[in-house]
Write an enzyme that holds these catalytic residues in place. Structure first.
Site: not given
Length: 252
Positions: A15, A141, A153, A156
């Site tokens: 997705r 990100s 997050y 990482a």
């Protein structure tokens, strides 16, 4: 060199960004192995790839599990041919402020993002180096620059940038390029879940974020898929070890 038939592996492909990347790579002529925890969840993406005229398979695997990763890559090589494009997209969030963050939440995020990218890259690079051509694209990100409530997050995603640059140094002489994409706000199920946790409608959440983005809108999965398409192409053969922020404007 030109590869007659490219085989791509997209993790987290069921997705969102992974599905968009799978469709775009199929449009570019790749066969696609759609990897996610549950292979049945990949059915829609596989069907979309096949509608574009490319062969696709669904592969269920936990990217943080060494044996599962090796089995998945072996199956792709057997069913589709040597994987020469790898998109490390699989990811999860377990957000919390540091003093509330559990060890399990830290470990789970690190395992999926960093350990997963390591295991997948290690398992596929053998095929790429044997062929003499390969593309690895890691999904970092904008949170790699720091984001409140995302110590796990952010760490990482920052780690993936160092991982990317190191692999670029190691694999370049074998015809393999390694790059990273760092998305900003992208409208996905993950950001929708964030809006829900904040008690906001997704539309209001997107509108609030769009006000802070220079181009005046939030990103869509296809925005990231377009960047992956470039990195995975022969046109990008002299681009390696780079981090591209796809965020609608400059980053701090």
């Amino acid at each position: 060199m030109n590869i007659p038939q490219r085989t791509a592996i997209v993790t987290g492909g069921a997705r969102g960004i992974g599905a968009a990347v799978s469709r775009r790579l199929a449009a570019d002529g790749c066969q696609v192995a759609v990897v996610d925890l549950d292979d049945s969840a990949c059915a829609e993406t596989v069907a979309a790839v096949e509608e574009l005229g490319s062969k696709a398979i669904a592969v269920g695997a936990d990217v943080s599990d060494e044996a599962a990763v090796q089995a998945a890559v072996d199956r792709v090589a057997s069913d589709l041919g040597a994987p020469t494009v790898l998109v490390n997209n699989a990811g999860i969030t377990r957000d919390n402020l540091l003093f509330k963050m559990s060890t399990a939440d830290w470990d789970s995020v690190m395992n999926v993002h960093l350990r997963g990218a390591f295991l997948m890259s290690r398992a596929t690079q053998r095929h790429m180096t044997e062929v003499g051509w390969g593309r690895i694209v890691n999904l970092s990100s904008i949170s790699a620059l720091g984001n409140r409530g995302q110590a796990n997050y952010a760490a990482a995603k920052a780690g993936l940038q160092g991982f990317t640059k190191t692999l670029a140094l190691e694999l370049g002489r074998f015809g393999v390029t390694v790059n990273a994409i760092a998305p900003g706000f992208i409208a996905t199920e993950m950001t929708a879940a964030t809006a829900e946790r904040l008690g906001m409608s997704f539309e209001d959440f997107k509108a609030a974020n769009a006000k802070e983005i220079p181009v005046g809108r939030v990103g869509e999965p296809d925005d990231i898929a377009n960047a992956v398409s470039f990195f995975a192409d022969e046109r990008a053969s002299f681009v390696s070890g780079q981090v591209l922020y796809v965020a609608g404007g400059p980053t701090a």
